[in-house]
Write a protein that holds these residues in place. Sequence first.
Motif, short mmCIF file in Angstrom:
data_model
loop_
_atom_site.label_atom_id
_atom_site.label_comp_id
_atom_site.label_asym_id
_atom_site.label_seq_id
_atom_site.Cartn_x
_atom_site.Cartn_y
_atom_site.Cartn_z
N ALA A 299 0.89 -1.17 0.00
CA ALA A 299 0.00 0.00 0.00
C ALA A 299 0.92 1.21 0.00
O ALA A 299 2.09 1.12 0.40
CB ALA A 299 -0.91 0.00 1.22
N LEU B 6 -7.75 2.36 5.56
CA LEU B 6 -8.47 1.16 5.11
C LEU B 6 -7.74 0.45 3.97
O LEU B 6 -7.83 -0.77 3.85
CB LEU B 6 -9.90 1.52 4.71
CG LEU B 6 -10.78 2.00 5.85
CD1 LEU B 6 -12.17 2.37 5.33
CD2 LEU B 6 -10.87 0.99 6.98
N ARG B 7 -7.00 1.20 3.16
CA ARG B 7 -6.21 0.56 2.10
C ARG B 7 -5.10 -0.28 2.72
O ARG B 7 -4.76 -1.35 2.20
CB ARG B 7 -5.63 1.61 1.16
CG ARG B 7 -6.72 2.23 0.28
CD ARG B 7 -6.21 3.38 -0.51
NE ARG B 7 -5.54 2.90 -1.71
CZ ARG B 7 -4.75 3.64 -2.45
NH1 ARG B 7 -4.50 4.88 -2.13
NH2 ARG B 7 -4.19 3.14 -3.53
N VAL C 145 -5.27 -1.68 5.74
CA VAL C 145 -5.95 -2.84 6.33
C VAL C 145 -6.27 -3.85 5.23
O VAL C 145 -6.02 -5.05 5.40
CB VAL C 145 -7.23 -2.40 7.08
CG1 VAL C 145 -8.08 -3.61 7.45
CG2 VAL C 145 -6.88 -1.59 8.31
N LYS C 146 -6.78 -3.38 4.11
CA LYS C 146 -7.11 -4.28 3.00
C LYS C 146 -5.87 -5.02 2.49
O LYS C 146 -5.91 -6.23 2.25
CB LYS C 146 -7.75 -3.47 1.86
CG LYS C 146 -8.25 -4.31 0.73
CD LYS C 146 -8.95 -3.45 -0.33
CE LYS C 146 -9.41 -4.30 -1.48
NZ LYS C 146 -10.08 -3.52 -2.52
N ALA C 147 -4.75 -4.29 2.33
CA ALA C 147 -3.51 -4.93 1.88
C ALA C 147 -3.02 -5.95 2.90
O ALA C 147 -2.57 -7.05 2.54
CB ALA C 147 -2.43 -3.88 1.61
N THR C 148 -3.12 -5.61 4.18
CA THR C 148 -2.67 -6.53 5.23
C THR C 148 -3.55 -7.78 5.26
O THR C 148 -3.05 -8.91 5.39
CB THR C 148 -2.65 -5.83 6.60
OG1 THR C 148 -1.81 -4.68 6.52
CG2 THR C 148 -2.13 -6.76 7.69
N LEU C 149 -4.85 -7.60 5.12
CA LEU C 149 -5.75 -8.77 5.07
C LEU C 149 -5.43 -9.64 3.86
O LEU C 149 -5.43 -10.88 3.97
CB LEU C 149 -7.21 -8.32 5.02
CG LEU C 149 -7.79 -7.80 6.33
CD1 LEU C 149 -9.17 -7.20 6.09
CD2 LEU C 149 -7.82 -8.90 7.38
N LYS C 150 -5.16 -9.03 2.73
CA LYS C 150 -4.79 -9.78 1.53
C LYS C 150 -3.53 -10.60 1.80
O LYS C 150 -3.43 -11.77 1.44
CB LYS C 150 -4.60 -8.83 0.35
CG LYS C 150 -4.27 -9.51 -0.95
CD LYS C 150 -4.16 -8.49 -2.08
CE LYS C 150 -3.83 -9.19 -3.39
NZ LYS C 150 -3.71 -8.21 -4.49
N ARG D 249 -4.34 -13.50 4.20
CA ARG D 249 -5.07 -14.60 3.53
C ARG D 249 -4.15 -15.40 2.62
O ARG D 249 -4.25 -16.62 2.54
CB ARG D 249 -6.27 -14.03 2.79
CG ARG D 249 -7.34 -13.57 3.77
CD ARG D 249 -8.60 -13.09 3.11
NE ARG D 249 -9.54 -12.69 4.16
CZ ARG D 249 -10.12 -11.50 4.22
NH1 ARG D 249 -9.88 -10.59 3.29
NH2 ARG D 249 -10.94 -11.21 5.19
N GLY E 205 -10.52 -9.99 10.33
CA GLY E 205 -10.14 -10.54 9.04
C GLY E 205 -10.29 -12.04 8.92
O GLY E 205 -10.04 -12.61 7.87
#
Length: 168
Positions: free
Chosen positions: A110, A134-135, A137-142, A145, A166
């Motif tokens: 990110a 939030l970007r 958080v989204k990158a960390t969740l990706k 996973r 997550g």
Amino acid sequence: MTSPTFSRDELVAAFENFEATVDRAAQTRDWDPWVEQYTPDVTYVEHAAGTMRGREEVRPWIWQTMETFPGSYMTSFPSLWSVFDESTGRVICELDNPMRDPGDGTIITATNISIITYAGDGLWRRQEDIYNPLRFVKATLKWCRKAQELGTLPDEAVAWMNQFGGQK
């Protein structure tokens, strides 16, 4: 109060040193040299964490941030582009924040915009980091996973996923 004017060459050289210092900190995980490149009375604006005044407020924040997941899995912070404004002594740049390989060569990252204001003598008097949390958080969740899929998800990432919703 007016800002001193710095030449482009001086700003470019100071920013090259800034980038080298940040890179060394990322490689060694020693954040003190990074903090020492700011004036003792630095103002650091980090929109998610708030405004810090002085090195001794910045120091514990950077250590906590970069030595706790997900910051502890960020490998470098290279600038993707930069603009030098001699009249204000500012460098505006986009910094990349890639995370370590989860095990298959995937690069998940990110970015943020940083505005740093030069004080002279190799020191910076102000930094403001602008980004959408939030970007990150989204990158960390990706990343989590992907690591989970590969069987490389560390316990600290599992704890982070549980804390930030997550888990699936």
